[in-house]
Design a protein around this motif. Sequence first.
Motif, short mmCIF file in Angstrom:
data_model
loop_
_atom_site.label_atom_id
_atom_site.label_comp_id
_atom_site.label_asym_id
_atom_site.label_seq_id
_atom_site.Cartn_x
_atom_site.Cartn_y
_atom_site.Cartn_z
N ILE A 289 16.57 -8.76 3.17
CA ILE A 289 15.12 -8.93 3.28
C ILE A 289 14.39 -7.64 2.92
N MET A 290 14.82 -6.55 3.51
CA MET A 290 14.10 -5.29 3.34
C MET A 290 14.25 -4.71 1.93
N ARG A 291 15.44 -4.80 1.36
CA ARG A 291 15.62 -4.17 0.05
C ARG A 291 14.98 -4.98 -1.08
N ALA A 292 14.59 -6.22 -0.78
CA ALA A 292 13.93 -7.05 -1.79
C ALA A 292 12.45 -6.70 -1.96
N ILE A 293 11.90 -5.93 -1.03
CA ILE A 293 10.47 -5.63 -1.08
C ILE A 293 10.24 -4.35 -1.88
N PRO A 294 9.38 -4.38 -2.89
CA PRO A 294 9.08 -3.17 -3.67
C PRO A 294 8.58 -2.04 -2.76
N ASN A 295 8.94 -0.83 -3.11
CA ASN A 295 8.58 0.41 -2.41
C ASN A 295 9.39 0.68 -1.14
N MET A 296 10.07 -0.33 -0.62
CA MET A 296 10.83 -0.12 0.62
C MET A 296 12.16 0.58 0.35
N LYS B 183 10.73 13.03 5.22
CA LYS B 183 10.42 13.87 4.07
C LYS B 183 9.89 13.08 2.88
N LYS B 184 10.25 11.78 2.82
CA LYS B 184 9.87 10.97 1.66
C LYS B 184 8.60 10.17 1.92
N LYS B 185 7.84 9.95 0.87
CA LYS B 185 6.63 9.15 0.95
C LYS B 185 6.97 7.67 0.89
N GLY B 186 6.15 6.84 1.50
CA GLY B 186 6.33 5.41 1.43
C GLY B 186 7.12 4.85 2.61
N PRO B 187 7.25 3.53 2.70
CA PRO B 187 7.93 2.88 3.82
C PRO B 187 9.45 2.98 3.75
N THR B 188 10.07 3.02 4.91
CA THR B 188 11.53 3.08 5.01
C THR B 188 12.01 2.19 6.15
N TYR B 189 13.11 1.50 5.93
CA TYR B 189 13.76 0.73 6.99
C TYR B 189 15.09 1.41 7.33
N ILE B 190 15.29 1.72 8.61
CA ILE B 190 16.54 2.34 9.07
C ILE B 190 17.21 1.40 10.05
N ARG B 191 18.38 0.94 9.69
CA ARG B 191 19.13 -0.01 10.51
C ARG B 191 20.16 0.74 11.34
N ILE B 192 20.06 0.65 12.68
CA ILE B 192 20.98 1.37 13.55
C ILE B 192 21.70 0.40 14.48
N GLY B 193 22.68 0.94 15.23
CA GLY B 193 23.39 0.15 16.22
C GLY B 193 22.62 0.20 17.53
N VAL C 204 15.89 1.68 2.13
CA VAL C 204 16.76 1.12 3.16
C VAL C 204 17.90 2.07 3.47
N PHE C 205 17.98 2.50 4.72
CA PHE C 205 19.06 3.37 5.20
C PHE C 205 19.86 2.64 6.28
N CYS C 206 21.18 2.77 6.22
CA CYS C 206 22.07 2.20 7.24
C CYS C 206 23.08 3.27 7.67
N PRO C 207 22.73 4.12 8.63
CA PRO C 207 23.63 5.17 9.07
C PRO C 207 24.85 4.61 9.81
N ALA C 208 25.96 5.35 9.73
CA ALA C 208 27.22 4.90 10.31
C ALA C 208 27.46 5.42 11.71
N GLN D 53 0.81 -1.21 0.00
CA GLN D 53 0.00 0.00 0.00
C GLN D 53 0.85 1.27 0.00
N ASN D 54 2.18 1.08 0.01
CA ASN D 54 3.13 2.21 -0.03
C ASN D 54 2.82 3.25 1.06
N LEU D 55 2.72 2.78 2.30
CA LEU D 55 2.32 3.64 3.41
C LEU D 55 3.52 4.34 4.05
N ASP D 56 3.24 5.49 4.64
CA ASP D 56 4.28 6.33 5.24
C ASP D 56 4.63 5.84 6.65
N VAL D 57 5.40 4.77 6.71
CA VAL D 57 5.82 4.19 7.99
C VAL D 57 7.32 3.97 7.96
#
Length: 306
Positions: free
Chosen positions: A120-127, A147-157, A129-133, A90-94
């Motif tokens: 796993i996350m980058r294989a899904i359409p619309n997702m 700021k961006k529309k649609g779902p995002t995965y942020i991987r942190i420590g 993926v951010f991995c900050p250092a 559904q390309n939701l803003d989460v």
Amino acid sequence: MRNSVVTSIKKIALKDKNVMLLSADMGFSVFEDFEKELPKQFLNVGISEANMVGVSAGMALSGKRCFLYTFAPFVSMRCFEQIRIDLCYQNLDVVLIGLGGGLTYAKEGSTHQSVEDIAIMRAIPNMKVFCPADPIEAEICIVEAYKKKGPTYIRIGKSGEPRLHDKKPKFSFGKSIHIFKGNDISIFSTGNMLKTAMDTAKILKDKGISVNLISMPSVKPIDYKAISFAASKTKCIFTIEEHSIVGGFGSAVLEALSKLSIMARIKCFGVNDCFVKYVGDQDFVRRKIGLDSDSISNKILKKLGI
């Protein structure tokens, strides 16, 4: 990084009453100020990660902007179907925030070692993926995700990571951050391996090798221009990630080269295609599997025939 993430979300939430922060019974000692100041914008759903994703989908359909916070292996694996169907279809803003990416919690064993989540996350359409250092990149990624529309995965420590940037770098969605300029080889690093990549570059510099070092917080979309430049201007590309070599950041770089129809010498450093059976702190496990700066620099020298 988690303190920087929560502080950034709070700044956004103070300005936007539609922002919601959801926790799967986590974040103690981190969320107290947020919950106290913005009680109507915070929800602890308990230890029910899949339910949390479903709840956030409903909220997003009602106009809310949701940030979800839990352990990286739980949100990426346990909730895969809910993320794929409820959020991405559904390309939701989460925004999904995965705490303890990679080997951050290596001492807890394989259940808490998140070395498949990027794949796993980058294989899904619309997702996205951010991995900050570091905490600075984490703050920037939170703002970009909002700021961006649609779902995002942020991987942190977790917390206590050093600040690797002297000042806030210039960064935008789908772009990379130049750390060192060099002419001999290029090293691309994502997430919490940047400090190791910087140490590796310094070791190689002492050997007379000039390193073009790039931090890539944005894994999907990835910076095609930076990859193309590295392939054309340096002799070899190396990628470093605290993730499986199957389907992760290195694979994304290889796919970019294929899409660009560029032939390049490249080697990917990461976790081999097996379960990590060592238990100990993060640095100990990195050394055991060859993801420390000494091991990586030695393998690079061997690859270069030096």
